[in-house]
Design an enzyme around this catalytic site. Sequence first.
Site, PDB file in Angstrom:
ATOM      1  N   GLU A 252       0.815  -1.210   0.000  1.00  0.00           N
ATOM      2  CA  GLU A 252       0.000   0.000   0.000  1.00  0.00           C
ATOM      3  C   GLU A 252       0.854   1.267   0.000  1.00  0.00           C
ATOM      4  O   GLU A 252       1.748   1.439   0.840  1.00  0.00           O
ATOM      5  CB  GLU A 252      -0.934   0.004   1.214  1.00  0.00           C
ATOM      6  CG  GLU A 252      -1.715   1.275   1.439  1.00  0.00           C
ATOM      7  CD  GLU A 252      -2.651   1.594   0.272  1.00  0.00           C
ATOM      8  OE1 GLU A 252      -2.748   2.779  -0.083  1.00  0.00           O
ATOM      9  OE2 GLU A 252      -3.267   0.659  -0.275  1.00  0.00           O
ATOM     10  N   THR A 296      -6.148   2.713  -5.349  1.00  0.00           N
ATOM     11  CA  THR A 296      -5.894   1.292  -5.115  1.00  0.00           C
ATOM     12  C   THR A 296      -6.756   0.409  -6.007  1.00  0.00           C
ATOM     13  O   THR A 296      -6.282  -0.594  -6.552  1.00  0.00           O
ATOM     14  CB  THR A 296      -6.142   0.946  -3.641  1.00  0.00           C
ATOM     15  OG1 THR A 296      -5.164   1.610  -2.829  1.00  0.00           O
ATOM     16  CG2 THR A 296      -6.050  -0.553  -3.398  1.00  0.00           C
ATOM     17  N   HIS A 413      -0.571   3.448   4.926  1.00  0.00           N
ATOM     18  CA  HIS A 413      -1.589   4.281   4.272  1.00  0.00           C
ATOM     19  C   HIS A 413      -1.611   5.644   4.946  1.00  0.00           C
ATOM     20  O   HIS A 413      -1.396   5.759   6.149  1.00  0.00           O
ATOM     21  CB  HIS A 413      -2.965   3.619   4.383  1.00  0.00           C
ATOM     22  CG  HIS A 413      -4.002   4.168   3.440  1.00  0.00           C
ATOM     23  ND1 HIS A 413      -4.491   5.451   3.551  1.00  0.00           N
ATOM     24  CD2 HIS A 413      -4.636   3.609   2.379  1.00  0.00           C
ATOM     25  CE1 HIS A 413      -5.381   5.654   2.595  1.00  0.00           C
ATOM     26  NE2 HIS A 413      -5.494   4.558   1.867  1.00  0.00           N
ATOM     27  N   ASP A 474       1.067   0.054  -5.184  1.00  0.00           N
ATOM     28  CA  ASP A 474      -0.138   0.361  -5.965  1.00  0.00           C
ATOM     29  C   ASP A 474      -0.154   1.786  -6.501  1.00  0.00           C
ATOM     30  O   ASP A 474      -0.599   2.036  -7.619  1.00  0.00           O
ATOM     31  CB  ASP A 474      -1.401   0.086  -5.154  1.00  0.00           C
ATOM     32  CG  ASP A 474      -1.491   0.916  -3.878  1.00  0.00           C
ATOM     33  OD1 ASP A 474      -0.447   1.364  -3.369  1.00  0.00           O
ATOM     34  OD2 ASP A 474      -2.614   1.104  -3.368  1.00  0.00           O
ATOM     35  N   HIS A 475       0.334   2.743  -5.726  1.00  0.00           N
ATOM     36  CA  HIS A 475       0.324   4.147  -6.156  1.00  0.00           C
ATOM     37  C   HIS A 475       1.245   4.954  -5.252  1.00  0.00           C
ATOM     38  O   HIS A 475       1.823   4.416  -4.306  1.00  0.00           O
ATOM     39  CB  HIS A 475      -1.096   4.734  -6.130  1.00  0.00           C
ATOM     40  CG  HIS A 475      -1.798   4.578  -4.816  1.00  0.00           C
ATOM     41  ND1 HIS A 475      -1.470   5.313  -3.695  1.00  0.00           N
ATOM     42  CD2 HIS A 475      -2.820   3.759  -4.431  1.00  0.00           C
ATOM     43  CE1 HIS A 475      -2.248   4.969  -2.680  1.00  0.00           C
ATOM     44  NE2 HIS A 475      -3.072   4.025  -3.102  1.00  0.00           N
TER      45      HIS A 475
END
Length: 714
Positions: A252, A296, A413, A474-475
Site C-alpha cells: 500500500e 488502489t 496508508h 499500488d500508487h
Amino acid sequence: MKSRVGFVLLLVILFWAKSMLAYALDFNLFSGSSPIQIVTTLINPLPLPLLLIGLAFYFRKARLFYPIAILLYFLNTLLLYLNVIYYCEFTDFMSVATMLGYNKVNQGLGASGLALANGHDILFWIDIVIFVILFALKKFRFDRTATPKFMSFAFTTGAIFLFMVTLALGEIDRPQLITRQFDSTYLVKYLGLDAFTGYDGLRLHGVREERKSAKKSDIDKALAYVKKHNLSNVTKYTGVAKGKNVFVIHLESFQQFSLGLKINGQEVTPFLNSLYNSDSTVSFDNFFNQVGQGKTSDAENMLETGTFGLSQGSLFASHGADQTFEAMPAILHQTAGYSSAVFHGNNASFWNRNNVYKNMGYQYFFDASYYDTSGEKAMGYGLKDKLLFYDSIPYLERLQQPFYAKYITVTNHFPYALDEQDKDANFQTVQTDSSVVNGYFETNHYLDQSIKEFYDYLDKSGLAKNSVVVLYGDHYGISNTENKSLATVLGKTADNWTNWDNQQLQRVPFMINIPGWHEGGINHTYGGEIDVMPTLLRVLGVNNPEQYVNLGQDLFNNERNQIVAFRNKDWITPNYSMVSGELYDHSGALISKPTAAEKAEVKKIQAQVNKQLAISDSINQKDLLRFYQPKGFKPIVAKKYNYSNGLAKLVRLEKTLGPSATDQFTKNNDESTQSLYSTDAPEKDQPRSDTSRMKQMNPDSGDTTDGGDDTPNP
C-alpha cells in the site's frame, strides 16, 4: 443584509471568500498559474453560485426566499468542503462518479478524514452556524418586500455573462478546453468547482448512455488493437513458474524511492531490499503506477484485468457490481485449476470489492469480518499488517493448491500514523517540516517487517519452495503537495523541484520472486501496472495468453514499446517525458523548443497513449467483454459466489476431496501450521475488546444466495 439583493450578494461574497481559502491553501491553484489562470481563478467562484443562489429570487414570498437561498448556499459550501477533504487525500477533485459511489469508499475513511482536516476548516462553516443561531433566536430580519420580477432575470443573465467571460478566457489560454477534456485542475482553474461538477455529471451521463447503446460489433476494434499490440514471442521467462502457487502482495502507497534508502545510517526497508537485489527475484526499476482517481482499486483492476481505470471516478465503485471481467483468478482457475482468495483487513464493501471480486471469479474473500479488529489491532483502514498476515494462516493453509492469493496491506496508508507500540525503537525517521513525510518512513519500515515475518513462515511451512511471490506498490504515498518536503531526504532541493520530479516519483516497486530459482536480476525496461497481467500469464505458462483482452505488453519481451501511459494522458519513455503539456528529456531538462524530429516523435507517442486509453475506456465504459468469450473461458456467474463462512466452505471442500486434497493443512498431517508463524506484533495476544477503530461489515453475512452455509464457491 437589509434587502434581499444584499443578502444574496453577501452569500455569494462569503462563498467567494471560502473558495479563495480553498484555492490558495488546499488546492494550491495559484501556484504556477499563468496570468489568465490567476484572473479566472479569482473570478470563477462567482458566476454559478450567483446563478444558483440567485434562483431564490424566483420565490417572491419571504418564507420561501430565505430558506432556499440558505439551502443553496449550504449545498455549495458542502460541495467545496467535500472537495477540500478529497483533494488532500487524492490530489484531485471529486467526480460525480465518486460521489455516486461514495458509500462504497467512505467506510474506513474516518481516521484518515480527521487527519486530513486543517485548523482553517472551521472558516468553511462558522458563518452557517451563525445564520442558524440568528434564525433560531429570531434575530434575523426578513425583507418582506418582494423584489421586482426583472431582478431574478438580471441575476441569471449576469451570472451567465460572467461565466461566459471565464469560459472565453479559458479558451484563449487553453484552446478546446472543454472538447479536449484537460484534467480536472484546469477545468477548476478556468471555470470553477461548480462548473467542473456540472460538466462531469454530463460526461458521466453520456458514458452511461454509451454503455446502453453498445453493440456486439464494438468489441471488434478492441480485439484488433489487442491483436496488433500483443506480443506473442516466447522469452526465457515463459513458464518458469508454471503450476506454482501465486502470492500477490499489495504494498500500500509504497514508492520505489524507499528501496535502498538509508535514514540516519539505517535502511528503511532492509528485507525488501534483500528481495529486490536477490538473484531469485526479477525486479523492475522503471515501473510506474498508472492509477487515476480509483487509486488502489485502479491498481487492482490493471493487475487483474490488464485494462485501465476510468478517467474519472473508480471503475470498481461505479461499474464493478455488474461489470464483465476476464480476470486472473478466473483464467487461472479455468486453465490450471487454481483456487483463489483475497486477504484484506478492511471491510468487504470498501471500493465495492465484495461485488467486484465475485465478477472477477475470486472464490474467497477474507475481509475484516474474519479477524479480530478490536482495541488497537486496527488502524483507520483496517487490521494492521503484521496481524493480517498472522491471522490469515488458518484460512491460507486450507486453500487447495495451486492457489492465487492476494494480500492487501493497509498500515502504510495515509496519514502514516503508527501507534507507539508498533514503532521500532532502533529506527529513527527523518525530521522534516511534514509529519506525513516523517511518518511515511516509519510505516514503510513496519511494512517491511511484516513482509519478512510472512516470508519466514513461507520458508518454515514449505510453501516457499512451490510458490512465486509478486510484490507491487499500488500508487504514490507522498502526494505532489508534500514532495518538496521530501526533496531533501532524496538529496534534492525544493527550490529546483519540477513537474518532471513529480512524475519520476510515480515509480513503484514491482518484483517477481521465485524462491529456489536463481536467474533473476534488475530489469531496466520501462513499464507499468497495465503490463503485469500479460507478463504473469506468460510466467505462469498459461496457454494461448494472447486470446485474453488486455492492453499491456509482456515486460520480458524485448520488442515492447516502453511507452508508459498515465491516466491523465501524460506519459514517459526512456527518452522523453510529457507532464501537464511540458516536454522533458530523460535527464529532466525542459524542452521548450522541440526540433521537428522531436515534435514528430512526441506526436507519435501521444497518439499511441491516447489510443490505448481510448480502447480501455471503450471496453470498460461499454462493458464490451460481455460480447467476447475466449476459447474455453466460461463467463462468471457472480450470484453463485458468497463470501460468508469462508473457512467452513474450505473445510467442507477438503473433506469432499479426501486423499486428493492439496491444502497445506492436509499436507501437514491435518495439523495447523499457525505455530510456525512468529510475529512481534504487540497486539497479537491482546484479548478481544468491545472497542474498535473500525466498524466491521460483511455484506454477505446471511446472504440468501446460499443462506450463508458452507457450500464451496465455484
